[in-house]
Design an enzyme around this catalytic site. Structure first.
Site, PDB file in Angstrom:
ATOM      1  N   ASP A   1      -8.076 -35.262  -7.262  1.00 28.57           N
ATOM      2  CA  ASP A   1      -7.032 -35.508  -8.259  1.00 28.57           C
ATOM      3  C   ASP A   1      -7.655 -36.209  -9.475  1.00 28.57           C
ATOM      4  O   ASP A   1      -8.363 -37.202  -9.324  1.00 28.57           O
ATOM      5  CB  ASP A   1      -5.907 -36.359  -7.668  1.00 28.57           C
ATOM      6  CG  ASP A   1      -4.630 -36.276  -8.472  1.00 28.57           C
ATOM      7  OD1 ASP A   1      -4.692 -36.448  -9.705  1.00 28.57           O
ATOM      8  OD2 ASP A   1      -3.564 -36.035  -7.879  1.00 28.57           O
TER       9      ASP A   1
ATOM     10  N   SER B   1       0.395 -34.224 -11.615  1.00 28.07           N
ATOM     11  CA  SER B   1      -0.129 -33.707 -10.353  1.00 28.07           C
ATOM     12  C   SER B   1       0.885 -32.824  -9.629  1.00 28.07           C
ATOM     13  O   SER B   1       0.492 -31.959  -8.841  1.00 28.07           O
ATOM     14  CB  SER B   1      -0.542 -34.860  -9.443  1.00 28.07           C
ATOM     15  OG  SER B   1      -1.611 -35.554 -10.033  1.00 28.07           O
TER      16      SER B   1
ATOM     17  N   THR C   1       0.557 -34.310  -4.824  1.00 24.09           N
ATOM     18  CA  THR C   1      -0.381 -33.218  -4.530  1.00 24.09           C
ATOM     19  C   THR C   1      -0.140 -32.592  -3.152  1.00 24.09           C
ATOM     20  O   THR C   1       0.149 -31.394  -3.070  1.00 24.09           O
ATOM     21  CB  THR C   1      -1.837 -33.692  -4.700  1.00 24.09           C
ATOM     22  OG1 THR C   1      -1.966 -34.328  -5.970  1.00 24.09           O
ATOM     23  CG2 THR C   1      -2.823 -32.547  -4.590  1.00 24.09           C
TER      24      THR C   1
ATOM     25  N   GLU D   1      -7.281 -33.669  -0.127  1.00 22.25           N
ATOM     26  CA  GLU D   1      -7.238 -34.286  -1.452  1.00 22.25           C
ATOM     27  C   GLU D   1      -7.962 -35.632  -1.511  1.00 22.25           C
ATOM     28  O   GLU D   1      -7.675 -36.521  -0.705  1.00 22.25           O
ATOM     29  CB  GLU D   1      -5.790 -34.509  -1.912  1.00 22.25           C
ATOM     30  CG  GLU D   1      -5.728 -35.024  -3.355  1.00 22.25           C
ATOM     31  CD  GLU D   1      -4.409 -35.647  -3.762  1.00 22.25           C
ATOM     32  OE1 GLU D   1      -3.631 -36.085  -2.891  1.00 22.25           O
ATOM     33  OE2 GLU D   1      -4.156 -35.721  -4.980  1.00 22.25           O
TER      34      GLU D   1
ATOM     35  N   ASP E   1      -8.096 -39.967  -9.654  1.00 24.57           N
ATOM     36  CA  ASP E   1      -7.081 -40.044 -10.706  1.00 24.57           C
ATOM     37  C   ASP E   1      -6.688 -41.485 -11.020  1.00 24.57           C
ATOM     38  O   ASP E   1      -6.499 -41.843 -12.187  1.00 24.57           O
ATOM     39  CB  ASP E   1      -5.858 -39.253 -10.235  1.00 24.57           C
ATOM     40  CG  ASP E   1      -4.729 -39.258 -11.240  1.00 24.57           C
ATOM     41  OD1 ASP E   1      -4.914 -38.725 -12.344  1.00 24.57           O
ATOM     42  OD2 ASP E   1      -3.655 -39.811 -10.925  1.00 24.57           O
TER      43      ASP E   1
ATOM     44  N   HIS F   1      -6.592 -43.595 -14.545  1.00 25.87           N
ATOM     45  CA  HIS F   1      -5.446 -44.332 -15.098  1.00 25.87           C
ATOM     46  C   HIS F   1      -5.807 -45.791 -15.341  1.00 25.87           C
ATOM     47  O   HIS F   1      -5.335 -46.402 -16.302  1.00 25.87           O
ATOM     48  CB  HIS F   1      -4.257 -44.264 -14.129  1.00 25.87           C
ATOM     49  CG  HIS F   1      -3.573 -42.933 -14.105  1.00 25.87           C
ATOM     50  ND1 HIS F   1      -2.861 -42.438 -15.173  1.00 25.87           N
ATOM     51  CD2 HIS F   1      -3.495 -41.979 -13.143  1.00 25.87           C
ATOM     52  CE1 HIS F   1      -2.373 -41.235 -14.868  1.00 25.87           C
ATOM     53  NE2 HIS F   1      -2.745 -40.938 -13.640  1.00 25.87           N
TER      54      HIS F   1
ATOM     55  N   ASP G   1      -6.588 -31.019 -10.259  1.00 27.17           N
ATOM     56  CA  ASP G   1      -5.350 -30.588 -10.908  1.00 27.17           C
ATOM     57  C   ASP G   1      -5.427 -30.774 -12.420  1.00 27.17           C
ATOM     58  O   ASP G   1      -4.876 -30.005 -13.187  1.00 27.17           O
ATOM     59  CB  ASP G   1      -4.148 -31.334 -10.308  1.00 27.17           C
ATOM     60  CG  ASP G   1      -4.417 -32.828 -10.105  1.00 27.17           C
ATOM     61  OD1 ASP G   1      -5.512 -33.331 -10.476  1.00 27.17           O
ATOM     62  OD2 ASP G   1      -3.527 -33.511  -9.559  1.00 27.17           O
TER      63      ASP G   1
ATOM     64  N   HIS H   1      -3.255 -38.511 -18.338  1.00 25.77           N
ATOM     65  CA  HIS H   1      -4.026 -37.292 -18.095  1.00 25.77           C
ATOM     66  C   HIS H   1      -4.411 -36.651 -19.416  1.00 25.77           C
ATOM     67  O   HIS H   1      -3.817 -36.954 -20.439  1.00 25.77           O
ATOM     68  CB  HIS H   1      -3.208 -36.289 -17.269  1.00 25.77           C
ATOM     69  CG  HIS H   1      -2.747 -36.828 -15.953  1.00 25.77           C
ATOM     70  ND1 HIS H   1      -1.724 -36.273 -15.240  1.00 25.77           N
ATOM     71  CD2 HIS H   1      -3.179 -37.879 -15.228  1.00 25.77           C
ATOM     72  CE1 HIS H   1      -1.536 -36.958 -14.120  1.00 25.77           C
ATOM     73  NE2 HIS H   1      -2.406 -37.945 -14.096  1.00 25.77           N
TER      74      HIS H   1
HETATM   75 MG    MG Z   1      -2.641 -36.415  -6.102  1.00 24.28          MG
HETATM   76 ZN    ZN Z   2      -2.481 -39.196 -12.513  1.00 27.88          ZN
END
Ligand code: MG
Ligand code: ZN
Length: 372
Positions: A47, A88, A141, A261, A266, A270, A308, A334
């Site tokens: 992710d 996501s 996800t 995943e 991700d 962030h 993603d 993102h």
């Molecule tokens: Mg995810």
């Molecule tokens: Zn995110």
């Protein structure tokens, strides 16, 4: 004479290769039957794993990643139906269902209509299925492969879909959405047990103490809510993946579909935290190593590794070395950069090129022979 003969063959094959094909005549190459079809498909999603996240992990790891063993690379366009920047939920729904939808949508289209997921279809065809994640298993996800809800935040609603899904294995966080629910007092773990599942969780048994007995489907909850970060010591993704593979292979002779995943790459984006990104990237890549070991030994397993979307607008700035990545960020959200796809095994050739994120769904279905 012999030379003329070969020249003729050469010319005729050259001409036929160049001849324009009308859409109605013959079989288009993208629809031709696969010569070598895999039995199993494993989709691995990092992710928020953009190309820079992969790069940072690789250099920080002595210029080496397991995913470099993949023989085919491609790029996908990650945008959502209602926003150039996907989240996501829309991103995973595109992989799971083959349709671009709105941000926040879990397995539903722009109008909120449920879309059949590739996991559900695989289940209907008698394949074994599984989901493994380092977030809650009800997070956007993994949820997009098994649930149909209009908003990703409804994790208690998402948990309900696991009970009747027929899924053979799931491993991830979010125990509280199953057994201490705000909306009702149902104990979904008990219901799973009644359906024949072997159910366990982090407080009861460590994952490495767990026997993966293929005579029963398996549910293992790794945390009450979100699992720890890799930096805090979370280390189950690679061993869970390694144990899930032979388990699923034994659950069905027809093959399996598994989504794994690395959820928190991700979250490092962030947080604009370079070390968080790198440690999660390397945790994910250890799982990639375990999966590729299985695929190499098995010979009938297609592995696809992608993301993603990108997160953070992450860059590796001047002043960096292999030992010290100087990360920089353009946002704490993102971004819309093209996303790398790595593939290994029979059918990997389908994943070369530049295509929409939804094409990954169609390519996986074709590889599994689900497409008529
Ligand atoms: Mg995810
Ligand atoms: Zn995110």
């Amino acid at each position: 004479m012999l030379h003329k003969f070969f020249l003729l063959i050469f010319l005729s094959s050259f001409l036929s290769a160049c001849a324009p094909q009308s859409p109605t005549s013959g079989t288009r190459p993208e629809n031709a039957p696969l010569k070598n079809r895999p039995r199993n498909v494993i989709l691995m999603i990092g992710d928020g794993m953009g190309l820079t996240q992969v790069t940072a992990g690789m250099y920080a790891n002595g210029n080496r990643l397991h995913l470099e063993q993949c023989t085919i690379t491609g790029l996908h366009k990650s945008y959502a139906a209602n926003d150039l920047i996907t989240d996501s939920a829309a991103g995973a729904t595109a992989f799971a269902c083959g349709e671009k939808t709105y941000n926040g949508a879990i397995g539903v289209d722009l109008n909120g209509k449920p879309l059949r997921t590739i996991l559900e279809e695989a289940e209907q065809h008698g394949l074994a299925t599984g989901l493994v994640a380092t977030s809650t298993i009800t997070h956007a996800t993994p949820a997009s492969f098994i649930a149909h809800v209009s908003q990703r935040s409804e994790e208690e609603d998402i948990a309900e879909f696991f009970v009747d899904s027929g899924i053979d294995l799931f491993i991830g966080g979010g125990k509280k959405y199953f057994d201490r629910r705000q909306k009702d007092n149902r104990d979904l773990l008990q219901q799973l047990q009644k359906k024949g599942y072997f159910v366990s969780h982090y407080a009861e048994k460590a994952l490495d103490q767990l026997t993966f007995d293929p005579s029963r489907p398996l549910a293992y909850l790794t945390a009450d809510g979100s699992p720890l970060t890799a930096e805090q010591g979370r280390d189950y993704l690679a061993p869970a993946s390694a144990k899930a593979l032979p388990f699923l292979a034994q659950r069905s002779a027809k093959g399996f579909f598994l989504m794994i995943e690395g959820s928190q790459i991700d979250w490092g984006g962030h947080a604009n935290n370079t070390n968080y990104i790198i440690t999660e990237m390397l945790d994910f890549d250890r799982a990639v190593g375990a999966v590729l070991d299985f695929a190499k030994a098995d010979g009938r397993t297609l592995v696809i590794i992608t993301a993603d979307h990108e997160a953070g607008g992450f860059a590796i700035n001047p002043g960096s070395s292999m030992d010290t990545i100087v990360g920089a960020f353009t946002t704490d959200q993102h971004t819309a950069a093209l996303i790398p796809v790595f593939a290994f095994g029979p059918g990997a050739e389908l994943f070369s090129g530049v295509y929409e994120n939804t094409a990954i769904y169609h390519k996986m279905r074709r590889a599994l022979g689900l497409e008529k």
